[in-house]
Enzyme design. Structure first.
Site, PDB file in Angstrom:
ATOM      1  N   LYS A  13       0.473  20.633 -15.844  1.00 17.16           N
ATOM      2  CA  LYS A  13       0.735  19.194 -15.755  1.00 17.16           C
ATOM      3  C   LYS A  13       0.967  18.610 -17.160  1.00 17.16           C
ATOM      4  CE  LYS A  13      -2.026  18.628 -11.510  1.00 17.16           C
ATOM      5  NZ  LYS A  13      -3.232  17.999 -10.911  1.00 17.16           N
ATOM      6  N   TYR A  53       3.541  16.347  -3.008  1.00 16.81           N
ATOM      7  CA  TYR A  53       2.185  16.138  -2.501  1.00 16.81           C
ATOM      8  C   TYR A  53       2.142  15.849  -1.006  1.00 16.81           C
ATOM      9  CZ  TYR A  53       0.032  16.645  -7.028  1.00 16.81           C
ATOM     10  OH  TYR A  53      -0.408  17.170  -8.220  1.00 16.81           O
ATOM     11  N   ASN A 155      -6.454  17.188 -14.850  1.00 19.29           N
ATOM     12  CA  ASN A 155      -7.086  18.507 -14.726  1.00 19.29           C
ATOM     13  C   ASN A 155      -6.126  19.653 -15.073  1.00 19.29           C
ATOM     14  OD1 ASN A 155      -5.497  18.365 -12.457  1.00 19.29           O
ATOM     15  ND2 ASN A 155      -7.189  18.241 -11.004  1.00 19.29           N
ATOM     16  N   HIS A 158      -1.664  22.269 -11.534  1.00 29.86           N
ATOM     17  CA  HIS A 158      -1.585  22.313 -10.081  1.00 29.86           C
ATOM     18  C   HIS A 158      -1.438  23.770  -9.675  1.00 29.86           C
ATOM     19  CE1 HIS A 158      -0.423  21.829  -5.923  1.00 29.86           C
ATOM     20  NE2 HIS A 158       0.499  22.731  -6.165  1.00 29.86           N
ATOM     21  N   GLU A 169       5.913  24.894  -1.403  1.00 24.37           N
ATOM     22  CA  GLU A 169       6.020  24.361  -2.768  1.00 24.37           C
ATOM     23  C   GLU A 169       7.018  25.151  -3.608  1.00 24.37           C
ATOM     24  OE1 GLU A 169       1.535  22.419  -2.991  1.00 24.37           O
ATOM     25  OE2 GLU A 169       1.989  24.145  -4.231  1.00 24.37           O
TER      26      GLU A 169
HETATM   27  P1  ADP Z   1      -6.092  20.252  -6.335  1.00 21.68           P
HETATM   28  O1  ADP Z   1      -5.121  19.968  -7.453  1.00 21.68           O
HETATM   29  O2  ADP Z   1      -7.392  20.792  -6.897  1.00 21.68           O
HETATM   30  O3  ADP Z   1      -5.535  21.097  -5.227  1.00 21.68           O
HETATM   31  P2  ADP Z   1      -5.834  17.938  -4.528  1.00 21.68           P
HETATM   32  O4  ADP Z   1      -4.705  18.669  -3.887  1.00 21.68           O
HETATM   33  O5  ADP Z   1      -6.947  17.459  -3.685  1.00 21.68           O
HETATM   34  O6  ADP Z   1      -6.492  18.825  -5.720  1.00 21.68           O
HETATM   35  O7  ADP Z   1      -5.284  16.674  -5.303  1.00 21.68           O
HETATM   36  C1  ADP Z   1      -4.115  16.761  -6.067  1.00 21.68           C
HETATM   37  C2  ADP Z   1      -4.325  16.117  -7.431  1.00 21.68           C
HETATM   38  O8  ADP Z   1      -4.572  14.725  -7.248  1.00 21.68           O
HETATM   39  C3  ADP Z   1      -5.537  16.623  -8.205  1.00 21.68           C
HETATM   40  O9  ADP Z   1      -5.301  17.814  -8.924  1.00 21.68           O
HETATM   41  C4  ADP Z   1      -5.824  15.453  -9.091  1.00 21.68           C
HETATM   42  O10 ADP Z   1      -4.980  15.425 -10.231  1.00 21.68           O
HETATM   43  C5  ADP Z   1      -5.493  14.250  -8.212  1.00 21.68           C
HETATM   44  N1  ADP Z   1      -6.645  13.736  -7.470  1.00 21.68           N
HETATM   45  C6  ADP Z   1      -7.172  14.244  -6.335  1.00 21.68           C
HETATM   46  N2  ADP Z   1      -8.206  13.526  -5.892  1.00 21.68           N
HETATM   47  C7  ADP Z   1      -8.342  12.506  -6.792  1.00 21.68           C
HETATM   48  C8  ADP Z   1      -9.218  11.401  -6.901  1.00 21.68           C
HETATM   49  N3  ADP Z   1     -10.190  11.175  -6.017  1.00 21.68           N
HETATM   50  N4  ADP Z   1      -9.075  10.538  -7.941  1.00 21.68           N
HETATM   51  C9  ADP Z   1      -8.109  10.743  -8.848  1.00 21.68           C
HETATM   52  N5  ADP Z   1      -7.240  11.758  -8.799  1.00 21.68           N
HETATM   53  C10 ADP Z   1      -7.351  12.632  -7.792  1.00 21.68           C
HETATM   54 MG    MG Z   2      -4.005  20.652  -3.766  1.00 26.00          MG
END
Ligand code: ADP
Ligand code: MG
Length: 200
Positions: A13, A53, A155, A158, A169
């Protein structure tokens, strides 16, 4: 399909690129034994990120529920009890985050690549992601901070969550021509049954 043909999509990212962690992240996946079969740098459009997403029709519900549980596990009150309301805000913030600068999109291949790359990457919220995972080792952020600031959680990475998600994806980010099919010498030691080509 042989397990060694499993593939997953990884995106470094914008914060991962800005933190100069491209090499570190690639190293972590490479040293386990995975094969990089596609890679490119781009600044994604808002439409591309929204589509990414929402490829999984359940993503809105699951992400909302995961966030609500995250609050409750810490003894906090979530901003809403409706997972869809929560995800609408997350998606808006994600679009801002993911289009803020260049990203690195990659396809990695190998046995159990989806599950192992998720393990190496670590849980969504860096505050609670495991020590030793990329998110646990290289970044700090929490839902508490992102809620206060109205932004997405930073974080670094992805990574597809399931084999089905990975397939959708990969099609969304890459054309067939951009994916390279090739042998990696080390695949012999990882996957060969007889190991009969080593001794002179
Ligand atoms: P992951 O990336 O671990 O698979 P998700 O698919 O649940 O997580 O969410 C996609 C992305 O959205 C996350 O990596 C994060 O950057 C963001 N995100 C998810 N939940 C939250 C939240 N509660 N608050 C802020 N950002 C979030
Ligand atoms: Mg995810």
């Amino acid at each position: 399909m042989h397990p060694k043909q499993e593939r997953t999509l990884v995106i470094i990212k914008p914060d991962g690129v800005q933190r100069t962690l491209i090499g570190e992240i690639i190293k972590r996946y490479e040293r386990v034994g995975f094969k990089l079969v596609a890679i490119k740098m781009l600044i994604p459009s808002l439409e591309h990120i929204e589509k990414h997403y929402t490829l999984d029709p359940n993503w809105r519900r699951i992400t909302g529920e995961k966030t609500i549980n995250g609050y409750k596990n810490k003894g906090l009150t979530p901003p809403s009890e409706d997972p869809y309301e929560i995800t609408a805000v997350i998606l808006k913030n994600l679009k801002t985050y993911m289009t803020s600068g260049p990203v690195i999109a990659m396809i990695w291949q190998g046995a159990h690549v989806v599950q192992i790359i998720r393990k190496l990457t670590g849980g969504t919220e860096p505050l609670t992601s495991d020590i030793g995972s990329i998110r646990g080792d290289f970044v700090l952020d929490s839902y508490q901070m992102t809620d206060a600031d109205g932004r997405a959680i930073r974080n670094l990475i992805h990574a597809s969550g399931t084999i089905e998600e990975a397939e959708a994806e990969i099609n969304h980010w890459f054309t067939k021509e951009e994916i390279i099919n090739y042998h990696l010498v080390q695949e012999q030691i990882l996957y060969d049954v007889n190991l009969d080509g080593i001794k002179e």
